[in-house]
Scaffold this active site. Structure first.
Site, mmCIF file in Angstrom:
data_model
loop_
_atom_site.group_PDB
_atom_site.id
_atom_site.type_symbol
_atom_site.label_atom_id
_atom_site.label_comp_id
_atom_site.label_asym_id
_atom_site.label_seq_id
_atom_site.Cartn_x
_atom_site.Cartn_y
_atom_site.Cartn_z
ATOM 1 C CD GLU A 166 52.987 -1.068 -80.607
ATOM 2 O OE1 GLU A 166 53.702 -1.831 -79.928
ATOM 3 O OE2 GLU A 166 51.740 -1.143 -80.657
ATOM 4 C CD GLU B 206 48.289 -7.305 -75.972
ATOM 5 O OE1 GLU B 206 49.021 -8.009 -76.688
ATOM 6 O OE2 GLU B 206 48.302 -6.059 -76.008
ATOM 7 C CG ASP C 139 47.862 -5.518 -81.306
ATOM 8 O OD1 ASP C 139 48.502 -6.579 -81.299
ATOM 9 O OD2 ASP C 139 48.036 -4.610 -80.474
HETATM 10 C C1 BDP Z 1 50.673 -5.296 -78.948
HETATM 11 C C2 BDP Z 1 51.045 -5.240 -77.507
HETATM 12 C C3 BDP Z 1 52.396 -4.618 -77.252
HETATM 13 C C4 BDP Z 1 53.423 -5.266 -78.188
HETATM 14 C C5 BDP Z 1 52.968 -5.103 -79.604
HETATM 15 C C6 BDP Z 1 53.859 -5.825 -80.601
HETATM 16 O O1 BDP Z 1 50.061 -4.492 -76.835
HETATM 17 O O2 BDP Z 1 52.700 -4.820 -75.908
HETATM 18 O O3 BDP Z 1 54.674 -4.708 -78.003
HETATM 19 O O4 BDP Z 1 51.701 -5.666 -79.778
HETATM 20 O O5 BDP Z 1 53.447 -6.883 -81.054
HETATM 21 O O6 BDP Z 1 49.735 -6.325 -79.057
HETATM 22 O O7 BDP Z 1 54.933 -5.364 -80.932
#
Ligand code: BDP
Length: 704
Positions: free
Chosen positions: A270, A371, A343
């Site tokens: 990401e 989340e 996720d």
């Molecule tokens: C996702 C989240 C994000 C996190 C990412 C992670 O939306 O905010 O940074 O995972 O785990 O669930 O790195």
């Protein structure tokens, strides 16, 4: 052998008491329901460590005659274990270390709150199952928390190290009381500034408060730190100057914090920098850090949450990326995978790495913060979800190869914290139960979810079964109900935004034309440049992701017999039907109804369960203080309403593509699809809408 004993004045006071509480309770005392005991004077024949002082002070809350005994010559309890014996009317805690005595003290207080009777010859012996029982805070230096829904960070970086908030000790105590012994203070999307000297001094101040409670501090680090704060040209892990920079940094940290735990790293994920930026592997990246920490006994926790680098289906990528690296990591590297391959969705099969990887120690990352489970507005008791994954059989070494056993190899279990600076720590009073349950399962993954819920309820409210039993049932039903209304049959990621707030339904977003959404949600198996890519959006005839052998082949990432079980709809668990299969709306299900009927039935059933929650809570009003009662009731009413929002939004949207009638028995929608599509809340990563704002938005979306 030190033998310190005190008599508690009150003698026996046992059995459940009916606490019909009237006084308002702000929730700040959590399950401990008491402040840190102050000014306790102790009689001891030896100097007392801070840890032992904590243990003995806490034991003054025990309403039974007690004593502690440190037996360094025992070899069966380890650094943290303890034994309890009742002899001659005295409850005795026996341990090899002060830490063991402290955990024994909290054990006794928990038993007391749950109504245990310490009869003569009562015996207990406990040793934690995992070595590292860890919270991961996603807290930023500016005080915000990524995916934090209970206010700002409890770490007050601006006032540290000069001012040390009393909440740090309360935090440490709460964690110690449930066995949590490690914490990563900052977000995995880490600011390089975290490693600046001035910030490390602040970290030291926190570590000094947590240490007596047995908690070691870790930090998330940004892989580009040598460039950003070290002013090196790059952060290539194979360059000697980069390795030297990390070594110097480690030395500086250990000078300040001799028991520093290590680094947690999100790399090449990401948008975060990482070794792949220089054509190096994840192993090269992890090893340079591991070498720097090794002389001090520190570990590197390298996250497996990587996707988007290669044209592969997202849920397959972590295994594909890490399998070729088996055996290539230093022995102080642990690779941390999320519970499932996508996720933190409400319902995912376990991460295939737990069944396939043999030569890399794996940690599991659970998400305590909700989340994707209603954030701080919904009651979602997550222990049921975590138990499901911990108990899952990967068949790596034949039947009985559970995920829980697999991660015992690394000894590390981590949970993304749901703690903020709200007075009650978690905003939704029932979110405290998830913090609690995480700690308890990290100590002993064999505990049952309902037993943990009962423990938590007894300590936090009252142990009266007239309260505990119905509320425990409600908690136990919460994740199954949320799955039905937010992610029925494994229909992953239909949330209203991707990297934004993840609040509310938005199935219409994950359709052809919205490629970035599709890719994010893994509803697009490959990138657009690859011929034959598959799109899993809802069409006039079908819905779901074909991950069978004939589809993307994801089932092959699971060992036999799971691979064949998942591949065949008849043997695939119902909760994963749409995760692994693409189904025709009119197709007959193994249950006899059509897929469309079955899907609608899921939404209906989830909404019906949520609709019962306010009434259950009203029926136990007499046992709860007014402050927490009102807070919970308002949110349960909202949850019931949001379940209908999800049901209506999804059913109406799918009807708009499949043109089918509402099946018999399904409550007609009360909302208008066009209006629902216009609902939008600020799109950021630390935002949960206020209940009144959601209610207002939903009022506006009602059919005329
Ligand atoms: C996702 C989240 C994000 C996190 C990412 C992670 O939306 O905010 O940074 O995972 O785990 O669930 O790195």
């Amino acid at each position: 052998m030190a033998n310190t004993a005190r008599n508690a004045a009150l003698g026996l006071l046992l059995g459940a008491t009916v606490a019909i509480s009237a006084a308002a309770d702000d929730g700040s005392k959590l399950w401990l329901q008491s402040a840190i005991p102050q000014n306790v004077s102790l009689q001891s024949d030896k100097p007392v460590s801070e840890t032992l002082h904590i243990a003995l002070s806490e034991l003054t809350r025990l309403k039974h005659k007690w004593g502690v005994m440190q037996d360094k010559h025992r070899n069966d309890l380890g650094k943290e274990g303890f034994e309890i014996r009742v002899m001659d009317g005295t409850v005795k805690v026996i341990a090899e270390t002060d830490l063991g005595l402290m955990y024994g003290a909290y054990y006794l207080l928990r038993q007391q709150a749950c109504g245990t009777v310490f009869t003569e010859n009562f015996r207990a012996k406990e040793i934690p199952y995992y070595k590292y029982r860890m919270l991961n805070h996603w807290d930023n230096l500016d005080g915000t928390i990524e995916r934090g829904y209970a206010g700002n960070s409890i770490w007050k970086w601006d006032e540290l190290p000069g001012t040390v908030s009393p909440r740090y000790a309360e935090y440490a105590r709460a964690n110690a009381s449930i066995g949590i012994n490690a914490t990563v203070l900052n977000n995995v999307n880490a600011s390089p500034k975290m490693l600046e000297t001035a910030n490390l001094e602040k970290v030291k101040a926190i570590a000094d408060v947590l240490r007596p409670y047995g908690i070691r501090v870790f930090l998330s680090v940004n892989f580009a730190s040598p460039m950003v704060i070290g002013k090196l040209k790059d952060a290539d892990p194979l360059k000697p100057e980069v390795a030297a920079w990390w070594k110097d940094k480690a030395k500086e940290i250990y000078n300040l914090i001799p028991d520093f735990g290590g680094f947690l790293v999100k790399a090449n994920s990401e948008g975060q920098p990482g070794p792949c930026d220089y054509g190096r592997t994840h192993a090269d990246g992890a090893n340079v850090l591991a070498d720097a920490l090794k002389p001090y006994g520190g570990v590197v926790i390298w996250r497996a949450f990587v996707y988007g680098q290669k044209p592969q289906e997202r849920v397959q990528q972590a295994l594909l990326e890490f399998q070729p690296l088996e055996g290539k990591f230093r022995d102080n590297v642990i690779v941390q995978a999320k519970n499932g391959p996508l996720d933190f969705q409400p319902c995912e099969p376990f991460h295939p790495m737990f069944g396939k990887i043999r030569n890399i120690p794996l940690a599991i990352e659970l998400q305590i913060t909700q989340e994707y489970l209603g954030q701080s507005n919904h009651l979602a008791y997550l222990a049921t979800l975590w138990k499901e994954v911990l108990d899952s059989d990967t068949y790596q070494n034949g039947p009985g190869s559970t995920v829980a056993k697999k991660i015992h190899e690394s000894g590390m279990i981590a949970g993304v914290a749901n703690i903020g600076d709200d007075v009650n720590w978690t905003r939704h009073p029932f979110a405290q139960a998830n913090w609690y349950a995480f700690g308890r399962l990290a100590w002993n993954p064999d505990l049952k979810a309902d037993a943990i819920a009962k423990e938590w309820l007894s300590q936090t409210f009252t142990s009266n079964p007239a309260f505990v039993d119905p509320v425990c049932d409600m908690m136990m039903s919460s994740v199954p109900a949320i799955r039905q209304y937010m992610m029925p049959l494994g229909l992953a990621h239909i949330f209203a935004s991707t990297l934004g707030n993840h609040y509310g339904p938005g199935p219409w977003l994950y359709q052809t034309g919205n490629e970035s959404f599709l890719k994010y949600a893994s509803l697009l198996s490959t990138n657009e440049n690859v011929p034959g890519r598959k799109v899993f959006d809802a069409t006039e005839t079908e819905l779901g992701a074909d991950r069978t052998k004939k589809g993307t082949g994801t089932v092959m990432q699971y060992n036999s017999p799971l691979c064949d079980q998942y591949n065949d709809l008849k043997t695939c668990p119902e909760r994963y039907w749409l995760w692994f299969h693409r189904l025709g709306w009119k197709q007959k299900m193994p249950t006899g109804d059509t897929f469309w009927e079955h899907l609608c039935g899921q939404f209906e059933s989830g909404a019906k369960t949520a609709a019962t929650y306010p009434g259950i809570w009203e029926s136990v009003k007499m046992y709860v203080d007014p402050e927490r009662y009102d807070l919970v009731l308002g949110r349960l009413k909202l949850q019931a309403r949001e379940a209908v929002w999800w049901k209506d939004a999804c059913i109406l949207f799918y009807q708009s593509v499949n043109h089918l009638d509402l099946p018999k028995g399904i409550t007609p929608p009360i909302y208008d699809l066009a209006k629902l599509k216009r609902i939008s809340f600020p799109s950021n990563v630390h935002f949960c809408p206020k209940p009144e704002d959601v209610n207002k938005a939903l009022d506006g979306a009602l059919k005329k």
